[in-house]
Design an enzyme around this catalytic site. Structure first.
Site, PDB file in Angstrom:
ATOM      1  N   ALA A   1       9.191  64.027  70.266  1.00 31.39           N
ATOM      2  CA  ALA A   1       7.914  63.831  71.176  1.00 31.39           C
ATOM      3  C   ALA A   1       8.647  64.240  72.568  1.00 31.39           C
ATOM      4  CB  ALA A   1       7.667  62.381  71.210  1.00 31.39           C
TER       5      ALA A   1
ATOM      6  N   ARG B   1       4.279  53.900  49.910  1.00 35.64           N
ATOM      7  CA  ARG B   1       5.495  53.038  50.174  1.00 35.64           C
ATOM      8  C   ARG B   1       5.225  51.637  50.203  1.00 35.64           C
ATOM      9  NH1 ARG B   1       7.505  57.096  54.805  1.00 35.64           N
ATOM     10  NH2 ARG B   1       7.906  58.704  53.620  1.00 35.64           N
TER      11      ARG B   1
END
Lengths: 665, 247, 232
Positions: free
Chosen positions: A44, A337
């Site tokens: 980012a 998950r």
């Protein structure tokens, strides 16, 4: 405090396009006069810094690493999602949007997620143009694979090192801007405070990690791309240096920490081997395509295995409990998950763990090896192959698919996973929570932006595989370069910000006092030992499953530990030198506060959703139970002077998807 | 297991360095860095300054670790970074000598920490494709030969740790520089700037004071990502071609 | 024209100079060997002396020999300079030295090269200098040859009666062989001539050549020494 998400009007699919087309612009001659600080150089940060530099802003970028290329984005293995529909399998921007919302257990902001899905396609184009060596088909076109819990193939990858390759791409773009003089890079500089002038973020205080000297850096606005806070658990798949300090310093200056309790626990990590353990290593989710998860059926067997008196191979089929296949027949070993992690915990809580500590389950490839072996023998025309032959052929196929992962496993554990099943256990991997931001990725402090894992906006309560890279790059390449203009277009008359204003001087003094205090405490316990203790409390009371009683206890324990830290920490050396222990101390001090906010948020959220599982809120069949009536909101926490965090709420409105219970049965 | 560590201690770049001896109790499942953590905890408990060493991801990809173990960068195992090296590679009674990466272009900052910013400077001289965000054509507009993409990846696997320089008796950075050049050269997108890139990056590499390659090959042997020395030959070829045939 | 100096002072330019001069010297080694093997023809040195005369009087050879001297000097001086620069670039050495990551030979090319240079001085002082710049050699005429030639053969024969000189030559040739084992293939790498298919072949040829040429040279003093012994 009223939280305004500033979501633009219009239909979901058109919001971003319309908004982008009607946003305020900054003319090139004005861009040259505007300074932007970017903290963090992961996916980012590096993508934001280079793109803002290309646009003409004066960018100052900061990383505590010795080079921008070392940020932990580099460790992402699996891939990056994009709604390209190159496979012609029915993927679309809407489908990626929907999967992400659903995967996030309906706790993210629709408008942000849709924008993310829109930007995803451009990211791939950009990365290819930068020279990212994505996997290719024989015809030379981009290859895809499928990833956890979705029904299309939309994951682009570069072997098992997609994060590394994307980061090198972003880093090379950043390097180009550094060479052109548009970005001034500050390596080995750690941000220790954000400076607010007249209500706007106007700079940061950094410590030059080589000399230890404090520096004041001023700019028209500040962008934080400083990653997640998973290391609050001490043991996680995060890098050793990953920390919450930049974001936490912003919180101390009035920014809000949103949804801090949403923590992603990854189900397939290598188990802890001893007290000295410093970090946990992830084994890619892709392994669950072929590996079968199991524990012994009988407690006696489990105990014998834990004590090293029995091996996995000695257990007959009927003595094994393939619990994911048993509990979730529809998805089997490929449940999301959070579900897989909780199931492992249930099994080990019953005492059926298969490692010395009791905290580990098997991931077994024997069946896959046999299956592949038989089919290869068939294709090769071997009739009546011996079992040794089948095994050899099967191992070859498995090695082609997962060779480097198996090698890594053997390096770390010293065990050969072709011969005996892998042992795995869930570990902290990613934090969905982060600084509260609006649609512009701006926090509640004007001029302070947060990107990537540092913000909260896109993954709700649970992140899907291969979406973290997508979000980091979308924020940096394609969102912030536009939305920062909404703020900066009003700043074109603001002269260069001075770093000598009283606000800067005070902030520097306060920072200096904090550092001096750490050194002067001269107690008896190492920073590391505090961090380990904090991690244990977090894992015990705010880990894979939580309950009100434990959280209350945990909060108290953290507060006590914080007091102990203030009185008894030992940091060697002095402030003004290269002092890694002092760096750790500042980070652990912030974790000690952040941990409490996480627990408070977990205590406040009386429901189970995604990465937040409250034992009190379970359906009759043991699954997580959301409470959409009361908790369809973002919990944004404010740290008050009295040390009592206060929550502010942003209602989440779902206008385009219907809230449903996630079921994988 | 009982080990004797002979660790390089150096206060800063100007100070003289020397070896310090420590006895330590380790376990075979520890990683090498965890063994150093234990050492540091012991040193801190004695209220002394711990051994400074660089580390971050501890899964072999960030390229932070920078130590030479018994004369070999990242220790004895092929294709393994220091953080992935485990103590089962040693036996009780061993003496392990730990030094920083040594090269004039990698000055020691403290103990085992060295300054590798010269690598960033080489990349800034041309280790990129000049494309601005938003200019890209569709990802599938230009097909890339599958083997070329795979070759590009083999070179791109470099983690920028500097073991090649540390291993080279000449302190040369040819493997690092060539890996980057070849990664981009193999892809159609990177070919466009190839000639200027080669010249500029090599010029910068020389400017940083790295030594001259004499094809010893230690770089390729010690590279934790097993990037072969072929990259160097390919870069030589590229450089000669660009010098003699292009403006 | 600045590109030429820029190129020659770049690290790869310097490698290129080492590589090209090295290959040139290798080609000389072959020619020199073919000429010297005539020492072993049992005609009391006739063919060798005529050959030596030709080599020292032919104008074309003279021009080439200047190139050769330049090549030797350039290779040696450049090599020494690079070694010094590399030493500086390396800074300090490791406390533990290992050859686990590279052969001793490849790491000691400068040492071997210096030794060879030293040997070359001895060798040239012994023969080349004496032939060219002194009158210590007898003049000799052969039937059917209408000019006098210097009896270089005798000078060689006398020299190789001394066991110490023979040993110096053998040691020098070992150094040469080792230097070539790395130098031969290294020259190709420096030129960028590397290919998955052909490089292994070049490497094998390099080793065979290095060992072969050193042995072939070594045969001369050995045979001459032992044949003299048997004459007594």
């Amino acid at each position: 405090m009223k939280l305004d998400s500033k979501t633009p009007e219009g239909s979901l699919a058109e919001k971003w396009t319309k908004y982008r087309g009607s946003m305020n612009l900054v003319a090139p001659n004005n861009k040259r006069r505007l300074d932007v600080i970017v903290v963090g150089t992961g996916l980012a940060g590096a993508s934001a810094a280079s793109t803002l530099g290309e646009l003409g802003y004066n960018v100052k970028a900061f990383t505590f690493h010795d080079s921008p290329r070392r940020a932990h984005s580099i460790a992402a293995q699996g891939g990056i999602n994009a709604a390209k529909n190159y496979q012609n399998d029915g993927d679309s921007i809407y489908r990626l949007f929907y999967d992400t919302i659903k995967g996030g257990d309906y706790r993210s902001r629709e408008s942000n997620v849709h924008r993310l899905a829109e930007c995803s396609t451009e990211i791939i184009d950009q990365a290819v143009a930068q020279g990212v060596p994505f996997a290719r088909e024989y015809g030379g076109l981009l290859a895809n694979r499928s990833f956890g819990g979705v029904q299309v193939s939309r994951t682009f990858y570069a072997r098992g090192q997609t994060g590394q390759q994307l980061l090198i791409g972003a880093y090379s773009g950043l390097s180009r801007q550094i060479a052109l003089g548009k970005v001034k890079m500050h390596n080995r500089h750690e941000m220790l405070d954000v400076v607010i002038v007249d209500g706007k973020a106007r700079g940061i205080i950094t410590r030059n990690l080589l000399t230890g000297k404090l520096e004041k850096h001023a700019a028209h606005c500040v962008v934080l791309a400083t990653g997640g806070y998973g290391n609050v658990f001490y043991l996680s798949t995060n890098a050793m240096g990953s920390n919450v300090s930049a974001a936490w310093r912003a919180v101390k200056k009035g920014a809000l920490m949103a949804n801090p309790c949403y923590t992603q626990i990854h189900p397939t990590c290598i188990p802890v081997s001893g007290e000295y353990q410093s970090k946990l290593t992830l084994m890619s989710e892709s392994l669950r395509n072929d590996g079968r998860v199991w524990v012994p059926n009988k407690l006696d067997d489990a105990k014998a295995i834990q004590q090293g008196q029995k091996t996995a191979q000695e257990l007959k089929e009927e003595d094994r409990d393939y619990y994911l296949e048993r509990r979730y027949p529809a998805f089997g070993n490929l449940v999301p998950r959070d579900v897989a992690s909780r199931a492992a915990k249930t099994a080990t809580d019953e005492g059926k763990g298969v490692v010395k500590t009791g905290l580990g389950v098997y991931l077994d490839f024997a069946a896959a090896i046999e299956r592949y072996g038989k089919s290869t023998a068939h294709t090769k025309g071997i009739s009546n192959p011996s079992s040794a032959q089948i095994k050899e052929l099967g191992e070859e196929v498995v090695s082609q698919k997962y060779g480097n992962l198996f090698q890594m496993y053997e390096k770390i554990t010293g065990e050969n996973p072709y011969k005996s099943p892998m042992k795995i256990y869930p570990a902290v991997h990613y934090t969905m929570g982060g600084l509260w931001v609006d649609y512009n990725l701006e926090t509640n402090i004007p001029g302070l932006f947060a990107l990537g894992e540092a913000n909260f906006s896109d993954h709700g309560a649970n992140r899907l595989g291969a979406s973290a890279l997508m979000q980091g790059l979308a924020d940096g390449y394609f969102v912030i370069p536009y939305t920062i203009g909404q703020f900066l277009s009003n700043e074109i008359r603001t002269p260069q910000i001075s770093n000598e204003s009283p606000e800067f001087i005070t902030a520097e003094k306060e920072t200096r006092a904090r550092l001096d205090h750490l050194i002067d405490t001269n107690g008896n316990q190492s920073v590391e030992s505090f961090h380990r203790k904090l991690g244990k409390i977090m894992w015990e009371y705010c880990g894979m499953s939580r309950n009100a009683e434990g959280l209350q206890k945990g909060i108290k324990m953290i507060q006590d530990l914080r007091e102990e830290f203030k009185k008894d920490v030992f940091v060697p050396g002095v402030v003004e030198e290269f002092n890694p222990e002092l760096e750790k101390a500042t980070r652990v001090a912030d974790f000690l506060e952040m941990g409490e906010v996480m627990m408070r948020d977990a205590l406040d959220r009386n429901e189970s959703c995604g990465g937040h599982f409250r034992e009190e809120y379970v359906s009759s069949d043991g699954e997580a139970e959301r409470n959409d009536e009361e908790y369809t909101y973002v919990a944004a926490w404010e740290w008050l002077e009295n040390g009592k965090p206060q929550v502010h709420k942003e209602e989440l409105k779902f206008e385009n998807v219907e809230l449903k219970t996630r079921s994988y049965k | 297991m009982q080990l004797t560590l002979k660790v390089w201690r150096q206060k800063n770049n100007k100070a003289e360095g020397k070896f310090e001896f420590h006895k330590i109790q380790a376990e075979e499942h520890m990683s090498f860095l965890e063994m150093l953590d234990v050492l540091n905890e012991k040193i801190v408990s004695e209220k002394k300054e711990p051994v400074a060493f660089e580390h971050d991801c501890r899964e072999g990809i960030c390229g932070s670790c920078s130590m030479v173990i018994n004369g070999r960068p990242h220790g004895p195992q092929a294709g393994t970074t220091t953080c992935q090296l485990h103590m089962r590679a040693y036996k009780s009674g061993d003496t392990i000598t730990i030094e920083p990466f040594r090269a004039t272009s990698f000055p020691v900052i403290k103990d085992l920490v060295v300054d590798r910013s010269s690598f960033d400077n080489i990349i800034q001289a041309g280790g990129y494709i000049s494309v601005n965000t938003g200019q890209a054509v569709d990802g599938n507009a230009i097909p890339v030969n599958r083997d070329d993409a795979s070759d590009a990846f083999d070179s791109a696997a470099c983690i920028g740790c500097g073991a090649c320089v540390a291993a080279c008796p000449n302190g040369s950075a040819m493997l690092f520089t060539s890996a980057k050049i070849n990664h981009l050269e193999k892809l159609p997108q990177g070919k466009i700037e190839h000639n200027t890139r080669v010249k500029n990056m090599i010029k910068q590499m020389d400017k940083e004071g790295f030594g001259k390659c004499s094809n010893v090959g230690a770089c390729g042997v010690e590279c934790p990502k097993e990037i072969p020395m072929d990259n160097i030959a390919a870069m030589n070829r590229s450089y000669l071609t660009s010098v003699f045939t292009k403006e | 024209m600045r590109w030429i100096t820029e190129f020659l002072t770049s690290s790869i330019g310097k490698k290129l100079v080492m590589s090209l001069t090295g290959l040139f010297l290798i080609s000389f080694l072959i020619v020199h060997l073919l000429g010297n093997l005539q020492l072993l023809i049992s005609d009391n040195g006739k063919s060798f002396n005529i050959y030596a005369h030709f080599m020292s009087t032919n104008p074309l050879i003279k021009v080439i020999s200047i190139g050769l001297y330049a090549g030797i000097l350039l290779h040696a001086i450049q090599g020494i300079l690079i070694a010094l620069q590399n030493k500086k670039a390396k800074g300090s050495k490791y406390a533990v030295n290992t050859n686990a990551n590279g052969s001793w030979i490849s790491k000691n090319m400068a040492l071997l090269g210096t030794f060879i240079l030293f040997f070359l001085c001895v060798h040239m002082g012994d023969f080349w200098y004496k032939v060219k710049f002194t009158d210590t050699l007898e003049m000799i005429t052969y039937p059917g040859v209408d000019y006098q030639v210097k009896d270089v053969f005798k000078r060689v024969a006398v020299a190789f009666e001394n066991i110490w000189i023979v040993i110096i030559y053998l040691v020098g040739l070992v150094a040469l062989g080792l230097h070539l084992i790395h130098g031969f293939q290294s020259a190709f790498t420096s030129l960028g001539l590397q290919h998955k298919k052909y490089t292994p072949i070049i490497n094998i040829i390099g080793i065979l050549f290095s060992v072969g040429i050193s042995l072939a040279y070594a045969v001369i003093p050995l045979i001459m020494y032992f044949s003299k012994l048997s004459n007594y």
